[in-house]
Design a protein around this motif. Structure first.
Motif, short mmCIF file in Angstrom:
data_model
loop_
_atom_site.label_atom_id
_atom_site.label_comp_id
_atom_site.label_asym_id
_atom_site.label_seq_id
_atom_site.Cartn_x
_atom_site.Cartn_y
_atom_site.Cartn_z
N ASP A 3 -8.97 -1.91 -0.01
CA ASP A 3 -8.11 -1.72 1.15
C ASP A 3 -6.65 -1.61 0.74
OD1 ASP A 3 -10.25 -1.79 2.82
OD2 ASP A 3 -10.06 -3.90 3.35
N SER A 4 -6.26 -2.41 -0.28
CA SER A 4 -4.87 -2.39 -0.72
C SER A 4 -4.48 -1.01 -1.23
CB SER A 4 -4.64 -3.44 -1.82
OG SER A 4 -5.43 -3.17 -2.96
N ARG A 5 -5.42 -0.36 -1.95
CA ARG A 5 -5.15 0.99 -2.46
C ARG A 5 -4.97 1.97 -1.30
NH1 ARG A 5 -2.88 1.64 -7.13
NH2 ARG A 5 -3.58 3.43 -8.34
N GLN A 6 -5.75 1.81 -0.28
CA GLN A 6 -5.66 2.68 0.88
C GLN A 6 -4.27 2.55 1.53
OE1 GLN A 6 -8.27 1.60 4.06
NE2 GLN A 6 -7.97 3.50 5.20
N PHE A 7 -3.79 1.34 1.65
CA PHE A 7 -2.47 1.12 2.24
C PHE A 7 -1.36 1.65 1.35
CE2 PHE A 7 -4.83 -1.96 4.82
CZ PHE A 7 -4.26 -1.74 6.08
N GLN A 8 -1.53 1.50 0.03
CA GLN A 8 -0.52 1.99 -0.91
C GLN A 8 -0.36 3.51 -0.79
OE1 GLN A 8 -2.24 0.45 -4.53
NE2 GLN A 8 -0.79 -1.25 -4.63
N VAL A 9 -1.48 4.21 -0.74
CA VAL A 9 -1.42 5.67 -0.61
C VAL A 9 -0.93 6.07 0.77
CG1 VAL A 9 -2.78 7.80 -0.64
CG2 VAL A 9 -3.24 6.00 -2.32
N GLN A 63 -3.35 7.47 11.37
CA GLN A 63 -3.49 8.79 10.76
C GLN A 63 -3.25 8.74 9.25
OE1 GLN A 63 -1.02 11.74 12.63
NE2 GLN A 63 -1.48 13.31 11.10
N ALA A 64 -2.24 7.96 8.85
CA ALA A 64 -1.92 7.83 7.42
C ALA A 64 -3.05 7.16 6.66
CB ALA A 64 -0.62 7.06 7.24
N LEU A 65 -3.64 6.13 7.23
CA LEU A 65 -4.75 5.44 6.58
C LEU A 65 -5.98 6.34 6.46
CD1 LEU A 65 -4.42 1.92 8.24
CD2 LEU A 65 -4.08 2.45 5.81
N GLU A 66 -6.22 7.13 7.49
CA GLU A 66 -7.35 8.07 7.45
C GLU A 66 -7.13 9.12 6.37
OE1 GLU A 66 -9.55 11.31 10.41
OE2 GLU A 66 -8.20 9.80 11.27
N GLU A 67 -5.90 9.64 6.30
CA GLU A 67 -5.59 10.65 5.28
C GLU A 67 -5.64 10.03 3.89
OE1 GLU A 67 -4.85 14.08 3.35
OE2 GLU A 67 -5.37 13.86 5.48
N ALA A 68 -5.22 8.78 3.77
CA ALA A 68 -5.25 8.10 2.47
C ALA A 68 -6.69 7.99 1.96
CB ALA A 68 -4.63 6.71 2.59
N GLN A 71 -7.60 11.30 0.50
CA GLN A 71 -6.94 11.51 -0.79
C GLN A 71 -7.65 10.72 -1.89
OE1 GLN A 71 -4.23 13.52 -1.55
NE2 GLN A 71 -4.25 14.31 0.56
N LEU A 72 -8.00 9.48 -1.59
CA LEU A 72 -8.70 8.64 -2.57
C LEU A 72 -10.08 9.19 -2.91
CD1 LEU A 72 -7.61 5.21 -1.10
CD2 LEU A 72 -7.13 5.96 -3.43
N HIS A 97 14.78 4.43 -13.39
CA HIS A 97 15.60 5.16 -12.43
C HIS A 97 15.20 4.82 -11.00
CE1 HIS A 97 16.46 7.16 -16.14
NE2 HIS A 97 15.23 7.63 -16.23
N GLU A 98 16.19 4.52 -10.17
CA GLU A 98 15.89 4.06 -8.81
C GLU A 98 15.28 5.15 -7.93
OE1 GLU A 98 20.30 4.74 -6.74
OE2 GLU A 98 19.44 2.73 -6.90
N ASP A 99 15.45 6.42 -8.32
CA ASP A 99 14.86 7.51 -7.52
C ASP A 99 13.50 7.96 -8.08
OD1 ASP A 99 15.78 8.72 -9.82
OD2 ASP A 99 16.60 10.49 -8.81
N SER A 100 12.89 7.12 -8.91
CA SER A 100 11.59 7.48 -9.48
C SER A 100 10.52 7.57 -8.40
CB SER A 100 11.17 6.44 -10.52
OG SER A 100 11.08 5.16 -9.92
N PRO A 101 9.46 8.35 -8.62
CA PRO A 101 8.40 8.50 -7.62
C PRO A 101 7.72 7.17 -7.29
CG PRO A 101 8.22 10.21 -9.28
CD PRO A 101 9.23 9.22 -9.79
N TYR A 102 7.35 7.02 -6.05
CA TYR A 102 6.56 5.86 -5.62
C TYR A 102 5.11 6.04 -6.06
CZ TYR A 102 3.64 3.17 -2.36
OH TYR A 102 2.69 2.35 -1.82
#
Length: 369
Positions: A3-9, A63-68, A71-72, A97-102
């Motif tokens: 579940d944690s991975r789903q929320f992260q994505v 919607q974001a959780l469903e799309e995550a 993606q997974l 670098h502070e602007d590095s990708p999440y």
């Protein structure tokens, strides 16, 4: 699938929540899952988080959780690694670098934390001179076995990838689109070869299109991953110069290959050299000298020096380095110690000769324990 991975994505898929904001929210709330469950009043206290972002989190959660989940599932099926910035396999160089990708999507077998990394970029309209120089540079770098990084684009980029494959070096292509699409399509075969000898890396999820606005973002990843960036050919304006500017901002060493003064393809490189924004590249020995790669190959033991033997200025420098985990960029060190940059550079050179500190790529210095 946790579940944690789903929320992260899912956090990376929210409108108006960019990489920097996502990292801020996770840092403030403690986890991605907490971001989605935290009340609006708490989220508002996070730095630079306003009503628009909070509204996006609350209204787009399902919607974001469903799309995550989608993606997974695709990532698992396609053998793609999803790397969140807190993951062990995430490229450590980007964390500076502070602007590095999440989040990053990666398919390949190269070590993204390789001991040595070299970025090679240039014009899409490469000349025969540029192609020949790219091949020579890669061939000469082989003795150090670096990871070669570029952008899979036409011109110098694709020639650097092909030369790396020919020389047996791992090479990673940083893309501006999702891994479900190779762009440009003409480079599909090379890209497939790179998956077996390097990899493909992107910040974009599956389905992301190579929109023009995504290329400068892609360029910052190339610069951030590189210990040294080499611009082989570049016009007066273009992506290669953007990457060089970002690399300079990141304190990455930049080299430019000089060219014919009347050749449009060399205008950018000659300008970088003229404006002291890049070292002149004449041979691999130039990189060896600046990055001290030649010294890295020796097995000499550093001379130890006890803390009690340090001068007052050396002690101040050591204290600040230790406070920051033992490694720091010279610019940051100058600010924290209040020692002028020129004076600090001389002091660090003396400390390196004594075996107290060691210079690292990207104008970083590390305490020698």
């Amino acid at each position: 699938m946790s579940d944690s991975r789903q929320f992260q994505v899912a956090l990376s898929l929210l409108p108006y929540v960019g990489a920097k904001t996502a990292k801020t929210l996770v840092s403030y709330c403690g986890s991605a899952e907490e971001v989605f469950s935290a009340p609006s009043s708490r989220l508002l206290k996070a730095p630079n988080v306003g009503q628009r972002i909070i509204k996006s989190i609350k209204e787009n959660k399902s919607q974001a959780l469903e799309e995550a989940n989608k993606q997974l599932s695709i990532a698992e099926r396609e053998d793609v690694k999803i790397l969140i910035y807190t993951d062990k396999g995430y490229p450590k160089r980007l964390l500076r670098h502070e602007d590095s990708p999440y989040i990053l999507y990666y398919k390949g077998n190269a070590d993204l934390n390789a001991q040595k990394t070299v970025g090679i970029v240039g014009t899409r309209k490469a000349t025969e001179y540029g192609k020949a120089m790219t091949q020579k540079i890669v061939r000469d770098l082989t003795r150090y076995n670096p990871l070669i990084i570029s952008g899979l684009a036409y011109g110098i980029d694709i020639f650097s990838h092909k030369a790396s494959l020919e020389c047996g070096l791992d090479t990673v292509g940083v893309m501006a689109n999702g891994l479900d699409k190779i762009y440009p399509p003409a480079h599909k075969n090379t890209a497939f070869d790179m998956i077996d000898q390097g990899g493909l890396l992107t910040e974009g999820c599956f389905g992301t299109m190579p929109d023009p606005s995504r290329f400068p973002q892609r360029n910052r990843v190339i610069a951030g991953l590189s210990d040294v960036l080499i611009v082989v050919e570049a016009a007066k304006k273009g992506g290669a110069l953007i990457t060089a500017n970002i690399a300079n901002y990141y304190n990455c060493e930049v080299f430019a290959v000089p060219g014919n003064l009347e050749a449009m393809a060399s205008e950018g490189c000659n300008k970088l050299i003229r404006n002291h924004q890049a070292h002149i590249y004449t041979s691999v020995e130039d990189i060896e000298y600046i990055l001290k790669w030649d010294l890295d190959e020796r097995t000499t033991k550093p001379i130890k020096k006890s803390v009690g033997q340090l001068t007052m200025e050396e002690q101040i420098i050591m204290n600040k380095l230790e406070e920051d985990g033992g490694t720091m960029a010279i610019d940051s060190l100058s600010i924290k110690t209040q020692i002028p940059l020129g004076q600090l550079a001389s002091q660090l050179l003396m400390m390196e000769m004594k075996g107290i500190v060691k210079a690292l790529p990207g104008k970083q210095f590390k305490v020698v324990h």
